[in-house]
Design an enzyme around this catalytic site. Structure first.
Site, mmCIF file in Angstrom:
data_model
loop_
_atom_site.group_PDB
_atom_site.id
_atom_site.type_symbol
_atom_site.label_atom_id
_atom_site.label_comp_id
_atom_site.label_asym_id
_atom_site.label_seq_id
_atom_site.Cartn_x
_atom_site.Cartn_y
_atom_site.Cartn_z
ATOM 1 C CB ALA A 131 -3.702 -20.625 -50.171
ATOM 2 C CB ALA A 132 -8.014 -24.911 -48.309
ATOM 3 N N GLY A 133 -5.066 -25.893 -47.978
ATOM 4 C CA GLY A 133 -4.219 -26.824 -47.158
ATOM 5 C C GLY A 133 -3.042 -26.196 -46.549
ATOM 6 C CG ASP A 134 -0.442 -23.765 -48.894
ATOM 7 O OD1 ASP A 134 0.003 -24.905 -48.900
ATOM 8 O OD2 ASP A 134 -0.593 -23.293 -50.062
#
Ligand code: RIB
Length: 302
Positions: free
Chosen positions: A251-254
């Site tokens: 979820a880093a990209g999110d």
């Protein structure tokens, strides 16, 4: 109050195993821990917008099961407008089976469940949300026809349209590009979209320029610890990533995308919004899990 950001996308329950390393084909490994947390790229991005200071509505589907009720509640408690989150009768919720290794790398298998039933017609029912928004965000965990319709509708309404092309398995349909203001792949997604192997700023610039040629408005390629590269018709700009010790990059990209969108609707300049999203993403990778890892605005305010 009308939400300034609308996310059209997936909600998954993440079943997460931590192990020292990822298993090879046919191998059985002892793991270190197991936990169940709300996730899904769409829902994660909506949570990131909400926690980072933007008003947001979610359009998506959950199944008629306990996971679905938990996923719905996880958004509701963040103050997210959930009128567009529908429960599909006799259908299971989306799930993601995630393994994270000691080096914080992950691999993910997704079962779409109710996400696979999000049709253009079901998004159109909430057209008032799209009309009221400033920014519309899509990913690729719901049917392609729904993404296509939403991008086109967002563009027709004159909204800022962000496509996070994740997960990407190959090139995007040619007629999508003209409807995208910001295309935000990571390295592997940029490679899947363009065929350019992205390993550094130079290869990211070449992939970004290819995506501009195809018709995307602007491209932001996220490069993990190497930062992010904004590629536009005017040139390119590199944004270094804050240095952190990663625990779990899920979820880093999110978090980056939600932070970027929240920054835009809070009136930040484009570059400031990118840097803000990066700071949020950097903090998220120091924590385990998808939605539990996403920081709040107060944690980023000096
Ligand atoms: O981007 C991370 C997400 O991908 C996880 O939460 C999982 O549900 C998958 O959709």
């Amino acid at each position: 109050m009308n939400a300034k950001v609308v996310v059209v996308g997936s909600l998954n329950m993440d079943l997460v195993v931590r192990a020292q390393r990822l298993p090879r084909a046919g191998e059985t490994l002892p793991g270190d821990s197991f936990f169940t947390v709300p996730g899904g790229k769409g829902a994660n991005q909506a949570v990131a917008v909400a926690r980072l200071g933007g008003s947001v509505a979610m359009i998506g589907n959950v199944g008629d099961d306990d996971y679905g009720r938990q996923l719905h509640r996880a958004l509701y408690v963040e103050g997210i407008d959930c009128q567009g989150v529908s429960t599909c009768p006799a259908m299971s919720s989306g799930v993601a089976l995630i393994t994270v290794d000691a080096a914080s790398q992950n691999c993910i298998v997704i079962i779409p469940g109710a996400n696979g039933l999000l049709t253009p017609q079901s998004v159109r029912r909430f057209d008032a949300l799209l009309q009221a928004a400033e920014v519309i965000i899509c990913q690729l965990e719901v049917p392609a026809s729904t993404v296509a319709w939403t991008l086109a509708r967002g563009h027709e309404l004159g909204k800022q349209v962000i496509l996070n092309p994740a997960p990407a398995t190959g090139p995007l349909p040619a007629d999508w590009f003209a409807h995208i203001d910001y295309l935000t792949p990571n390295e592997s997604e940029a490679e899947a979209l363009t065929g350019v192997v992205v390993t550094d700023q130079d290869s990211a610039r070449r992939a970004g320029e290819r995506l501009l040629q195809l018709g995307a408005g602007k491209v932001i390629i996220t490069l993990g610890a190497q930062g992010a590269l904004l590629v536009t018709a005017q040139g390119h700009q590199h944004y270094p990533a804050p240095h952190v010790q990663p625990l779990d990059t899920t979820a880093a990209g999110d978090t980056f995308i939600g932070g970027f969108a929240a920054g835009l609707v809070r009136g930040l300049e484009e570059g400031e919004a990118i840097a803000f999203g990066q700071r949020a993403a950097a903090l998220s990778v120091t924590r385990a899990g998808a939605q539990p890892s996403i920081p709040y605005l107060a944690e980023l305010t000096p």
